[in-house]
Motif scaffolding. Structure first.
Motif, PDB file in Angstrom:
ATOM      1  N   SER A 174     104.662 105.902  51.866  1.00  0.00           N
ATOM      2  CA  SER A 174     105.267 107.236  51.068  1.00  0.00           C
ATOM      3  C   SER A 174     106.713 107.741  51.444  1.00  0.00           C
ATOM      4  O   SER A 174     106.884 108.392  52.210  1.00  0.00           O
ATOM      5  CB  SER A 174     104.288 108.223  51.728  1.00  0.00           C
ATOM      6  OG  SER A 174     104.594 109.439  50.998  1.00  0.00           O
ATOM      7  N   LEU A 175     107.470 107.076  50.636  1.00  0.00           N
ATOM      8  CA  LEU A 175     108.867 107.174  50.654  1.00  0.00           C
ATOM      9  C   LEU A 175     109.449 108.217  49.802  1.00  0.00           C
ATOM     10  O   LEU A 175     109.133 108.450  48.672  1.00  0.00           O
ATOM     11  CB  LEU A 175     109.790 105.909  50.182  1.00  0.00           C
ATOM     12  CG  LEU A 175     109.414 104.852  51.238  1.00  0.00           C
ATOM     13  CD1 LEU A 175     110.239 103.561  50.624  1.00  0.00           C
ATOM     14  CD2 LEU A 175     109.828 104.880  52.654  1.00  0.00           C
ATOM     15  N   PRO A 176     110.186 109.158  50.621  1.00  0.00           N
ATOM     16  CA  PRO A 176     110.750 110.646  49.803  1.00  0.00           C
ATOM     17  C   PRO A 176     111.789 109.778  48.583  1.00  0.00           C
ATOM     18  O   PRO A 176     112.250 109.027  49.036  1.00  0.00           O
ATOM     19  CB  PRO A 176     111.384 111.312  50.958  1.00  0.00           C
ATOM     20  CG  PRO A 176     111.488 110.384  52.115  1.00  0.00           C
ATOM     21  CD  PRO A 176     110.667 109.584  52.107  1.00  0.00           C
ATOM     22  N   LYS A 177     111.685 110.620  47.712  1.00  0.00           N
ATOM     23  CA  LYS A 177     112.589 110.330  46.576  1.00  0.00           C
ATOM     24  C   LYS A 177     111.910 109.042  45.519  1.00  0.00           C
ATOM     25  O   LYS A 177     112.516 109.051  44.467  1.00  0.00           O
ATOM     26  CB  LYS A 177     113.828 109.776  46.965  1.00  0.00           C
ATOM     27  CG  LYS A 177     114.588 110.847  47.627  1.00  0.00           C
ATOM     28  CD  LYS A 177     116.316 110.307  47.687  1.00  0.00           C
ATOM     29  CE  LYS A 177     116.630 108.989  48.484  1.00  0.00           C
ATOM     30  NZ  LYS A 177     117.916 108.765  48.522  1.00  0.00           N
ATOM     31  N   VAL A 178     111.052 108.429  46.234  1.00  0.00           N
ATOM     32  CA  VAL A 178     110.665 107.309  45.636  1.00  0.00           C
ATOM     33  C   VAL A 178     109.086 107.141  45.198  1.00  0.00           C
ATOM     34  O   VAL A 178     108.871 106.903  43.976  1.00  0.00           O
ATOM     35  CB  VAL A 178     110.871 105.800  46.372  1.00  0.00           C
ATOM     36  CG1 VAL A 178     110.541 104.798  45.474  1.00  0.00           C
ATOM     37  CG2 VAL A 178     112.371 105.819  46.793  1.00  0.00           C
ATOM     38  N   GLY A 179     108.393 107.556  45.975  1.00  0.00           N
ATOM     39  CA  GLY A 179     107.115 107.834  45.564  1.00  0.00           C
ATOM     40  C   GLY A 179     106.074 107.034  46.687  1.00  0.00           C
ATOM     41  O   GLY A 179     106.390 106.836  47.869  1.00  0.00           O
ATOM     42  N   GLU A 180     104.795 106.532  46.405  1.00  0.00           N
ATOM     43  CA  GLU A 180     103.904 106.415  47.205  1.00  0.00           C
ATOM     44  C   GLU A 180     103.314 104.820  46.726  1.00  0.00           C
ATOM     45  O   GLU A 180     103.167 104.911  45.378  1.00  0.00           O
ATOM     46  CB  GLU A 180     102.783 107.034  47.598  1.00  0.00           C
ATOM     47  CG  GLU A 180     103.082 108.538  48.139  1.00  0.00           C
ATOM     48  CD  GLU A 180     101.833 109.321  48.484  1.00  0.00           C
ATOM     49  OE1 GLU A 180     101.862 109.518  49.594  1.00  0.00           O
ATOM     50  OE2 GLU A 180     101.212 109.596  47.575  1.00  0.00           O
ATOM     51  N   PRO A 216     107.562 107.136  56.333  1.00  0.00           N
ATOM     52  CA  PRO A 216     106.286 107.909  56.297  1.00  0.00           C
ATOM     53  C   PRO A 216     104.945 107.113  55.398  1.00  0.00           C
ATOM     54  O   PRO A 216     105.297 106.340  54.744  1.00  0.00           O
ATOM     55  CB  PRO A 216     107.025 108.948  55.355  1.00  0.00           C
ATOM     56  CG  PRO A 216     108.303 108.838  55.251  1.00  0.00           C
ATOM     57  CD  PRO A 216     108.433 107.263  55.253  1.00  0.00           C
ATOM     58  N   PRO A 274     106.100 110.530  59.216  1.00  0.00           N
ATOM     59  CA  PRO A 274     107.014 109.636  59.443  1.00  0.00           C
ATOM     60  C   PRO A 274     106.877 108.572  60.715  1.00  0.00           C
ATOM     61  O   PRO A 274     106.488 109.542  61.756  1.00  0.00           O
ATOM     62  CB  PRO A 274     108.288 110.155  59.379  1.00  0.00           C
ATOM     63  CG  PRO A 274     107.974 111.773  59.419  1.00  0.00           C
ATOM     64  CD  PRO A 274     106.562 112.106  59.381  1.00  0.00           C
ATOM     65  N   MET A 333      99.432 114.598  53.091  1.00  0.00           N
ATOM     66  CA  MET A 333     100.867 114.756  53.733  1.00  0.00           C
ATOM     67  C   MET A 333     100.949 113.625  54.452  1.00  0.00           C
ATOM     68  O   MET A 333     100.223 113.168  55.200  1.00  0.00           O
ATOM     69  CB  MET A 333     100.454 115.941  54.382  1.00  0.00           C
ATOM     70  CG  MET A 333     101.771 116.303  55.321  1.00  0.00           C
ATOM     71  SD  MET A 333     103.147 116.819  54.438  1.00  0.00           S
ATOM     72  CE  MET A 333     102.532 118.616  54.245  1.00  0.00           C
ATOM     73  N   PRO A 334     102.267 112.969  54.347  1.00  0.00           N
ATOM     74  CA  PRO A 334     102.461 111.798  55.200  1.00  0.00           C
ATOM     75  C   PRO A 334     103.402 112.005  56.197  1.00  0.00           C
ATOM     76  O   PRO A 334     103.679 113.099  56.477  1.00  0.00           O
ATOM     77  CB  PRO A 334     103.693 110.998  54.115  1.00  0.00           C
ATOM     78  CG  PRO A 334     103.844 111.976  53.026  1.00  0.00           C
ATOM     79  CD  PRO A 334     103.299 113.302  53.247  1.00  0.00           C
ATOM     80  N   LEU A 366     112.759 105.535  59.595  1.00  0.00           N
ATOM     81  CA  LEU A 366     111.559 106.073  59.424  1.00  0.00           C
ATOM     82  C   LEU A 366     110.805 105.657  58.168  1.00  0.00           C
ATOM     83  O   LEU A 366     111.415 105.847  57.241  1.00  0.00           O
ATOM     84  CB  LEU A 366     111.747 107.622  59.254  1.00  0.00           C
ATOM     85  CG  LEU A 366     112.100 108.434  60.778  1.00  0.00           C
ATOM     86  CD1 LEU A 366     112.413 109.890  60.607  1.00  0.00           C
ATOM     87  CD2 LEU A 366     111.168 108.019  61.884  1.00  0.00           C
TER      88      LEU A 366
END
Lengths: 345, 269
Positions: free
Chosen positions: B44-50, B89, B9, B6-7, B87
């Protein structure tokens, strides 16, 4: 202690069980096989006995029930992440062969022990899963080598079943299920383990670092450079391949909402080691084959001490489109390691 | 049960251009006191990945971490769209860092190639600020050309206190630098101690650079146990589950990224 249950009674028993448990078993999917007009047998939810394919080896392993090929782990809206929840939290019953039950111990190694971290997604599935051991033919199937890997019998199961024509023989083990069997004919019955296969595999003795390093430059791996298609069929069907890649899926292009998923990954497939800037490792089929073979019969055991990764289900041999045989490769490697160790071939 | 992937932000404090392709991102991180030199975090960017990125520097007192990011991948492309105040994450920090090395009262030699300077910068800055902790620090940095030189201001400061060789593959570097690969300059290092008892060598850069630089040190008689390297591998989870970073029985995210060369020299992919 055991029971002899008529097919009809076993069917009602399963229907009763499925109210309290989610039941998974090998199931036939007509005309979804690799070749035209062929079927595929893979794991899915079942609700009645006639859905269970008990007289064939399933194309895919029982691991699918606990660790689906694709699994949502997080939902996000902007930078707000939420863990995916299991809404139907009934316990699970999984019909599995002895090798498949062993394969779950390899999953435990990675997801519960490796690095000292417990993976919460796997743990929540694992804790509520019990296995129903399905008896195999006395020598398994032609590509099986469970006896060589010591996985022809299992201990961890709720009860065992043998499909015997119009009746099902049951070995009871976990008293939690006794009430379901009450009223059926009692008999002494124990599941027969697989103690011998047609195929015998000898695991190479790699006892020192020098031999482990020497194995990396063996000529035999180069043969796979041309032959292996690097398609990943072997790893998808493998009972014990645990690797995954995380990727994000956005629901719509104009929103910031979506989900983060894990999807099975394969060390045979391009992209597995790719890093930013186009750096990657193990580009040839031979290097990837060597990496997989060594993981299955050496590296995992060296790390976790207890058992080899491979459980000898032979599904990789069944699925390879160019007929590369994992078990034959391991035997060849054993002969090469003998040579490295100074012995005779 | 704790969810390890769990990341959380955190606020991006500052974005600074370092070279034409590399930017420095400073992120508010109140737990920076838990970070060790050479560790990495999953951005860890939402929509894009880690993706795993080394912490290039951090401040426990001011509560921030910094990442040097090159725009070369799906996640890093998206990070370049962020601005101060947005932000970011993250989860971590992960891995074994340079704390595996006991630098106390040692002659520390640090050799880097290109952006390999990033993961080791926090250690250099620590020694620069606390020179009494070591006997000496000697630096050898290699860059492709003048425009790819990282952290110019800091380099200028570092070399006021510590002997440094800066090489560029071509061009003329900062100020009368050497042209050529770092491997050529290893034999010219001072390294102070003859018997290497008090020596610790850190090498970070592309795989081939680390390999051949380590070989140069071995040629001088430096034992493998005195050499440390940091690996970079694809990672999806950073906690020993996804399998991407495994080499033999070793997981780079768990046992690395910093390895002693006596182990690393046998980790062949």
């Amino acid at each position: 202690m055991g029971y002899k249950i008529t097919a009809e009674n076993f069917d009602s028993l399963l229907k009763n069980l499925s109210k309290e448990y989610k039941i998974y078993a090998p199931k036939r999917f007509p005309k979804q096989g690799r070749y035209s007009d062929t079927d595929i047998v893979r794991y899915d939810r079942v609700y009645s006995a006639d859905e269970i394919v008990h007289d064939e080896k399933s194309d895919y392993a029982a691991k699918e029930a606990l660790s689906p090929i694709t699994e949502t782990v997080l939902y996000f809206t902007d930078a707000d992440y939420r863990e995916s929840k299991v809404v139907d939290d009934r316990p699970m019953l999984v019909f599995a062969r002895a090798c498949d039950i062993h394969s779950i111990k390899r999953y435990d190694d990675i997801f519960l022990k490796n690095g000292g971290f417990e993976d919460s997604y796997y743990k929540r599935m694992r804790e509520k899963t019990k296995f129903i051991l399905m008896e195999c033919p006395s020598k398994g199937w032609d590509t099986c080598f469970c006896a060589s890997m010591g996985t022809g019998s299992a201990d961890e199961y709720a009860f065992g079943v043998k499909f015997n024509g119009e009746e099902v023989l049951v070995e009871t083990k976990d008293s939690e299920f006794n009430s379901y069997f009450a009223g059926n004919e009692e008999m002494d019955f124990l599941i027969t383990p697989v103690l011998e296969n047609e195929r015998v595999v000898r695991i190479p003795e790699i006892n020192d670092k020098e031999t482990q390093i020497a194995v990396k430059s063996l000529e035999m791996w180069k043969e796979f450079d041309k032959r292996c298609l690097m398609c990943g069929s072997c790893t998808v069907s493998c009972s014990t391949c645990t690797c995954f890649t995380t990727y994000d899926m956005n629901y719509t292009s104009d929103s910031n909402a979506g989900e983060r998923r894990r999807i099975n990954a394969s060390c045979h497939v391009d992209g597995y080691t790719d890093m930013a800037g186009n750096h990657s490792f193990r580009k040839t089929g031979g290097e990837r084959m060597r990496f997989k073979v060594m993981h299955k019969i050496h590296d995992h055991k060296k790390r976790f001490k207890e058992h080899h990764m491979c459980v000898g289900c032979g599904r990789c041999d069944d699925k390879c489109p160019v007929f590369i045989s994992f078990s034959t490769t391991v035997n060849r490697l054993a002969a090469e390691v003998d040579k490295l160790n100074g012995g005779n071939e | 049960m704790e969810n390890l992937i769990m990341p959380t932000p955190y606020r991006l404090l500052d974005v600074k251009k370092v070279t034409d392709i590399e930017y420095l991102f400073r992120v508010e991180y109140p737990e920076a006191g838990n970070v060790k030199f050479g560790q990495f975090m999953q951005l860890s960017l939402p929509k894009v990945g880690e993706c795993p990125i080394s912490v290039t520097d951090f401040s426990a007192t001011e509560g921030w971490v910094e990442f040097l990011i090159r725009k070369v991948g799906i996640v890093t492309d998206e990070i370049f769209n962020l601005h101060a105040g947005d932000l970011l994450p993250m989860r971590g920090p992960y891995g074994k860092g340079f704390d595996a090395i006991d630098i106390k009262n040692k002659n520390v030699v640090i050799v880097t190639g290109g952006s390999g300077l990033a993961p080791v910068r926090s250690l250099i800055n620590h020694i620069y600020r606390n020179p009494e902790e070591v006997q000496s620090m000697e630096l050898l940095f290699g860059f492709k050309d003048d425009s790819s030189i990282l952290f110019r201001d800091e380099i200028i400061n570092w070399r006021k206190k510590h002997p440094m060789v800066l090489t560029v593959d071509k061009g003329c570097g900062l100020d009368g630098e050497c042209v050529g690969l770092v491997t050529e300059y290893v034999p010219h290092l001072k390294m102070v101690s003859d018997k290497f008892d008090d020596l610790e060598v850190v090498i970070v850069g592309p795989p081939n650079m680390m390999k051949y630089t380590a070989i140069e040190f071995e040629k001088l008689g430096v034992p493998a146990e005195k050499i440390w390297v940091s690996f970079e591998r694809k990672m999806s989870c950073a906690i020993g589950k996804c399998g991407h970073c495994r080499i033999d029985e070793v997981y780079v995210c768990l046992e690395g990224p910093v390895f002693n060369y006596s182990q690393a020299k046998y980790l062949i992919d």
